[in-house]
Enzyme design. Structure first.
Site, PDB file in Angstrom:
ATOM      1  N   HIS A  21      69.832  58.399 109.728  1.00 61.46           N
ATOM      2  CA  HIS A  21      68.921  57.555 110.510  1.00 61.46           C
ATOM      3  C   HIS A  21      68.108  58.412 111.481  1.00 61.46           C
ATOM      4  O   HIS A  21      66.879  58.331 111.525  1.00 61.46           O
ATOM      5  CB  HIS A  21      69.747  56.515 111.285  1.00 61.46           C
ATOM      6  CG  HIS A  21      68.953  55.722 112.277  1.00 61.46           C
ATOM      7  ND1 HIS A  21      68.625  54.393 112.073  1.00 61.46           N
ATOM      8  CD2 HIS A  21      68.423  56.054 113.485  1.00 61.46           C
ATOM      9  CE1 HIS A  21      67.917  53.964 113.109  1.00 61.46           C
ATOM     10  NE2 HIS A  21      67.791  54.953 113.989  1.00 61.46           N
ATOM     11  N   GLU A  22      68.836  59.234 112.246  1.00 58.29           N
ATOM     12  CA  GLU A  22      68.148  60.102 113.206  1.00 58.29           C
ATOM     13  C   GLU A  22      67.315  61.167 112.493  1.00 58.29           C
ATOM     14  O   GLU A  22      66.259  61.570 112.982  1.00 58.29           O
ATOM     15  CB  GLU A  22      69.166  60.759 114.140  1.00 58.29           C
ATOM     16  CG  GLU A  22      69.952  59.784 114.992  1.00 58.29           C
ATOM     17  CD  GLU A  22      69.065  58.924 115.877  1.00 58.29           C
ATOM     18  OE1 GLU A  22      67.985  59.403 116.285  1.00 58.29           O
ATOM     19  OE2 GLU A  22      69.443  57.775 116.160  1.00 58.29           O
ATOM     20  N   HIS A  25      63.873  59.823 111.798  1.00 59.72           N
ATOM     21  CA  HIS A  25      62.965  59.972 112.942  1.00 59.72           C
ATOM     22  C   HIS A  25      62.453  61.417 113.039  1.00 59.72           C
ATOM     23  O   HIS A  25      61.262  61.656 113.234  1.00 59.72           O
ATOM     24  CB  HIS A  25      63.692  59.620 114.245  1.00 59.72           C
ATOM     25  CG  HIS A  25      64.040  58.177 114.382  1.00 59.72           C
ATOM     26  ND1 HIS A  25      63.142  57.158 114.177  1.00 59.72           N
ATOM     27  CD2 HIS A  25      65.221  57.563 114.730  1.00 59.72           C
ATOM     28  CE1 HIS A  25      63.724  55.989 114.400  1.00 59.72           C
ATOM     29  NE2 HIS A  25      64.989  56.212 114.724  1.00 59.72           N
TER      30      HIS A  25
END
Length: 404
Positions: A21-22, A25
């Site tokens: 998820h990170e 980004h």
């Protein structure tokens, strides 16, 4: 040992999901030229870190999250003179939107990949989709007073065979009964149980709609008494045609793409419904902590999900393990698009629309939104999220949801 292995494996799957998820980004931010200062998995004290280029990568002791530190995520963030030209808030609205949505999109991709692998190797559970496709047609339909008689009927000459005599074939998908659409096999069952005699059916056979007439018969069936679940079964009379529906939908490597995509859509709908029902299920979680029966439809924490994953592995139910992991990714992805990353996206687009309206009125663009004015809302959301997490973790420890 199998249970412990399953718990650890599921927890590891969650950690990988959060890390990716990170990473979503980070990678999109770097692709657009934004400066990423740090990328860490976990919270708390640092285990280790290393620097590659301008970014510090590292791991922290508590593997329950992570963060990606992008310079200038808002205009109020402090940046150094060399970071200022590449501060995130300076980039176009659509680029910032992509970066902030990338985490949730990563969860959606992960969920789809898990479902595709399931479809291509072990099939997808029809219990979720409820596809009313016939897997087999019975040679006869007989009354039964026990589960054994129902599961293994002994056909005799003259016994009714409604589906077989009516022309229903394995592979047919029932699309309507007496003109009423049947989206799932539960719809088919619910309609047939109240019918008797000649009934109009429509089936999808290799893409062609075929009308059929099936003579529904009334038979006895053993069912669990809702008023006394642990007591003896009661006998009810229902309509039946003698068909079974598949418990698993089978695919090959190619058809699994469409199957997984369709299944993903169904899971998105269910995830949204669960989010809407979330507040009204919290009282049941509180009740379960103090001795009430745990409703299997109540929310679970990472602890509860890991325990269920462990039980699934212990029972050899790998399809359930993978389905739970995919479901968790969809839930986290949708949840992040609401109060978390979605909040930042909403503010970015509010600024864009506001400035567009001001331009139409001949005014200069407004200043950036003052995030400090939203601190009260942030505190409330954090407190609510913390309380819900505490409740679900406590319930999952003292009164967990179990497979059996």
């Amino acid at each position: 040992m199998a249970y412990v292995f399953g718990v650890v494996l599921f927890a590891l799957g969650i950690c990988v999901s959060v890390a990716l998820h990170e990473a979503g980004h980070m990678l999109t931010a770097k692709a657009f030229g934004m400066k990423v200062r740090r990328y860490f998995v976990g919270f708390g004290p640092k285990v280790f870190s290393f620097r590659r280029g301008e970014t510090e990568y590292g791991l922290k002791w508590i593997p329950l999250g992570g963060f990606c530190d992008i310079a200038g995520m808002t205009a109020l963030d402090e940046v150094t003179p060399d970071e200022a030209p590449r501060a995130m808030w300076r980039f176009k609205t659509w680029k910032r939107t992509v970066v902030m949505a990338a985490g949730s999109v990563t969860h959606f991709i992960l969920g789809f990949v898990v479902l595709y692998l399931m479809a291509a190797t072990m099939g997808l559970p029809n219990a979720v989709v409820g596809k009313p496709q016939i897997s087999s047609v019975s040679e006869c339909v007989r009354s039964a007073t026990t589960d054994e008689e129902y599961a293994n009927p002994v056909c005799e000459p003259g016994d009714a065979a409604p589906a077989k005599n009516g022309g229903i074939q394995p592979g047919d998908e029932i699309v309507s009964v007496n003109g009423q659409r049947t989206e799932t096999y539960a719809d088919v069952t619910a309609l047939i149980q109240n019918l008797s005699g000649p009934t109009r059916f429509e089936v999808d056979r290799n893409g062609q709609i075929v009308p059929l007439t099936v003579d529904v018969v009334r038979v006895d069936r053993p069912v669990t008494d809702p008023a006394n679940p642990s007591g003896p079964q009661k006998i009810v009379t229902v309509g039946s045609i003698g068909v079974t529906f598949p418990s698993t939908l089978e695919y090959n490597a190619i058809t699994a793409i469409g199957g997984a995509a369709s299944f993903t859509g169904d899971m998105f709908v269910q995830t949204w419904q669960r989010l809407i029902e979330f507040p009204e299920r919290i009282p049941a979680v509180v009740s379960s902590i103090f001795g009430g029966e745990r409703d299997p439809n109540t929310p679970v924490s990472v602890v509860g999900a890991s325990r269920i994953g462990g039980e699934a592995v212990e029972a050899g139910l790998w399809s359930l393990f993978l389905l739970l992991l995919a479901s968790l990714n969809f839930f986290v992805g949708v949840f992040n698009l609401l109060p978390l990353d979605g909040g930042h996206i909403a503010i970015v687009w509010y600024e864009r629309v506001r400035d567009w309206v001001r331009k139409l009125r001949g005014k200069a663009a407004g200043g950036p939104v003052d995030y400090s004015k939203l601190s009260a809302v942030t505190v409330v959301l954090v407190l609510i999220g913390g309380a819900v997490t505490l409740l679900t973790v406590t319930a999952d420890i003292v009164n967990p949801i179990r497979l059996q």
